[in-house]
Scaffold this active site. Structure first.
Site, short mmCIF file in Angstrom:
data_model
loop_
_atom_site.label_atom_id
_atom_site.label_comp_id
_atom_site.label_asym_id
_atom_site.label_seq_id
_atom_site.Cartn_x
_atom_site.Cartn_y
_atom_site.Cartn_z
CG ASN A 197 5.68 -5.30 -11.08
OD1 ASN A 197 6.73 -4.98 -10.52
ND2 ASN A 197 4.50 -5.19 -10.50
NE ARG A 227 4.83 -1.12 -9.66
CZ ARG A 227 4.76 -1.65 -8.45
NH1 ARG A 227 5.02 -2.91 -8.26
NH2 ARG A 227 4.43 -0.90 -7.43
CG HIS A 259 -0.63 2.21 -4.85
ND1 HIS A 259 -0.99 2.34 -3.53
CD2 HIS A 259 -0.06 1.00 -4.98
CE1 HIS A 259 -0.63 1.24 -2.87
NE2 HIS A 259 -0.06 0.41 -3.74
N GLY A 294 -0.56 -3.22 -0.38
CA GLY A 294 -0.29 -1.83 -0.02
C GLY A 294 -1.57 -1.04 -0.27
NE ARG A 347 3.88 -1.87 2.39
CZ ARG A 347 3.64 -1.50 1.14
NH1 ARG A 347 3.57 -0.22 0.83
NH2 ARG A 347 3.46 -2.41 0.21
CG ASP A 352 -5.73 -12.90 2.69
OD1 ASP A 352 -6.92 -12.52 2.57
OD2 ASP A 352 -5.11 -13.47 1.79
N GLY A 368 -7.46 -5.34 -4.50
CA GLY A 368 -8.07 -6.60 -4.06
C GLY A 368 -9.11 -6.43 -2.96
CD GLU A 406 -1.40 -1.44 -10.08
OE1 GLU A 406 -1.89 -2.48 -9.58
OE2 GLU A 406 -0.53 -0.77 -9.53
P1 ADP Z 1 -1.39 -6.42 -4.47
O1 ADP Z 1 -1.22 -5.10 -3.80
O2 ADP Z 1 -0.35 -7.42 -4.08
O3 ADP Z 1 -1.63 -6.33 -5.97
P2 ADP Z 1 -4.21 -7.17 -4.35
O4 ADP Z 1 -4.71 -5.95 -5.05
O5 ADP Z 1 -4.32 -8.47 -5.05
O6 ADP Z 1 -2.73 -7.00 -3.82
O7 ADP Z 1 -4.99 -7.25 -2.96
C1 ADP Z 1 -4.68 -8.19 -1.98
C2 ADP Z 1 -5.67 -8.05 -0.84
O8 ADP Z 1 -7.00 -8.23 -1.37
C3 ADP Z 1 -5.49 -9.06 0.28
O9 ADP Z 1 -5.61 -8.41 1.54
C4 ADP Z 1 -6.67 -9.98 0.08
O10 ADP Z 1 -7.10 -10.51 1.30
C5 ADP Z 1 -7.71 -9.02 -0.45
N1 ADP Z 1 -8.82 -9.75 -1.09
C6 ADP Z 1 -8.80 -10.47 -2.24
N2 ADP Z 1 -10.01 -11.07 -2.43
C7 ADP Z 1 -10.81 -10.69 -1.40
C8 ADP Z 1 -12.15 -10.97 -1.01
N3 ADP Z 1 -12.93 -11.75 -1.74
N4 ADP Z 1 -12.62 -10.41 0.12
C9 ADP Z 1 -11.83 -9.62 0.88
N5 ADP Z 1 -10.55 -9.33 0.59
C10 ADP Z 1 -10.04 -9.85 -0.53
#
Ligand code: ADP
Length: 395
Positions: free
Chosen positions: A10, A87, A176, A208, A237, A279, A327, A381
């Site tokens: 990716n 990807r 996605h 995203g 965003r 975050d 996440g 993914e």
């Molecule tokens: P990407 O789209 O870059 O693949 P991810 O799927 O890894 O991103 O998701 C990132 C998001 O997940 C961030 O907002 C992060 O704060 C959130 N996140 C990861 N772990 C936790 C957690 N334990 N509690 C709440 N949010 C989380």
């Protein structure tokens, strides 16, 4: 037939995420990230089992980083890679599924670059570098948009003059797709219903975020549109705003298109609302400590997400369940609980204990008795891209 290994790549504008996927192993034999490519800080980090390695490569570009990554993957695959899955963000209307890469596919990805100027050119650099390093190896492109090509025209058209669609491709594409496809298939397996007779609301919540209505394994509608800016609130965003906002900011503040674009894509969403962070973990801690911006960001995020899911319900004949992934979706029991509170009209209700158990990659069902199903399904993914690559090799 021997067990096959696919390298999944990716490529971003200055990064390469990679994973070696073995068709019989649930974990990746190798995974890593090359970052800061094209700068003096360029570095590759990778992990084999629990062992982590770092290699500094000052000034390395995508091709130089891949020249290190590909032999490493080949070694971890026991000397034999079976294919590479790339990807690719935007397949436009040209790609309704994944494709074995040849000259015409490269041309089409290039043509679609005007729809994804930041992403497709970076994806192409990765493909071209991998093809020149391993010319004999089958390479497959897997598009974020392809899964959504099954949307009906009334879901993908904007109410703007027709020539903008027919001559300039202005329509809703959605993104996605790899994740929405993977988790809706997993959810059907988890509850024991056939994918081709199933109906899901999906919330993919990472940096995203997007929602999707998946019927019989096909996308019927999704919240992202021409670009990945449309729809729900995301990390940085804005998601949907009044389309007249551009004009308002240009007229009242004298902002350029570039300034407005940068504000909406980089300074908005959770970050803009909270004034603190994009975050969700940081925001959780802050709102528990009483930070008003973090509380507002959390509330807007969950309400707008619920509103989007409710609108996706229009595309479903019935609902087998609501799926949370990404996440935030996989980890934040607070986001899941608050979002579902806004969906009472559909009788959705979260069981607090089951909800609290589903974090850190634990899949499960979190609804109370009497509620339609609510599932937490970790997305994967890389595995989905490998599966689609393998399917094309078999074909
Ligand atoms: P990407 O789209 O870059 O693949 P991810 O799927 O890894 O991103 O998701 C990132 C998001 O997940 C961030 O907002 C992060 O704060 C959130 N996140 C990861 N772990 C936790 C957690 N334990 N509690 C709440 N949010 C989380």
């Amino acid at each position: 037939m021997s067990v096959r290994n696919i390298l999944v790549i990716n490529c971003g504008s200055s990064s390469i995420k990679f994973a070696l996927v073995n068709e019989k192993q649930s974990t990746f034999p190798l995974q890593g990230l090359a970052e800061c490519l094209g700068s003096p800080e360029a570095v590759i980090q990778w992990q084999i089992g629990e062992a982590k390695e770092t290699l500094s490569l000052p000034g390395a570009d995508h091709a130089a980083a891949l020249a290190k990554i590909l032999p490493l993957a080949q070694e971890m695959a026991g000397g034999r890679l079976d294919g590479i899955g790339h990807r690719v963000v935007h397949g436009g209307e040209h790609f309704t599924g994944s494709s074995l890469i040849d000259a015409s596919v490269l041309d089409a990805i290039n043509t679609n670059a005007q729809l994804a100027p930041l992403h497709n050119p970076a994806n192409l650099i990765g493909i071209e570098a991998a093809m020149s390093l391993f010319p004999g190896l089958p390479q497959v492109s897997v598009f974020d948009t392809a899964f959504h090509q099954s949307m009906p025209e009334y879901a993908y058209r904007y109410a703007v003059p027709e020539f903008l669609y027919t001559e300039h491709g202005v329509r809703r594409y959605g993104f996605h797709g790899t994740s929405h496809r993977f988790v809706s298939q997993r959810a059907a397996e988890m509850v024991g219903v056939p994918v081709d007779d199933s109906s899901w609301l999906v919330a993919h919540l990472g940096n995203g975020c997007s929602t999707c209505a998946v019927v019989n394994g096909e996308s019927r509608d999704t919240s992202m549109g021409l670009t990945p800016l449309e729809g729900v609130v995301m990390g940085t965003r804005s998601g949907d705003v009044d389309p007249a906002l551009h004009m308002y900011l240009a007229r009242t503040l004298g902002w350029s298109i570039e300034q407005i674009d940068s504000m909406l894509t980089r300074d908005s969403g959770l970050k803009g609302l909270s004034g603190l962070s994009n975050d969700m973990r940081t925001l959780h801690e802050a709102y528990e400590a009483g930070h008003s911006g973090a509380t507002l960001a959390f509330e807007v995020f969950c309400y707008r997400l619920a509103k989007s899911l409710a609108s996706m319900a229009c595309a479903l004949p019935r609902v087998n369940g609501l799926i949370f992934t990404g996440g935030i979706g996989e980890n934040s029991s607070a986001v899941r609980a608050r979002t579902v509170e806004h969906l009472k009209v559909f009788n959705f209700q979260v069981d607090a204990q089951a909800n609290a158990r589903c974090t850190r990659g634990t899949a499960g069902q979190i609804q109370t008795e009497g509620s339609p199903r609510i599932l937490v399904v970790p997305t994967n993914e890389e595995r989905q891209i490998a599966l689609e690559t393998l399917a094309l090799l078999d074909a």
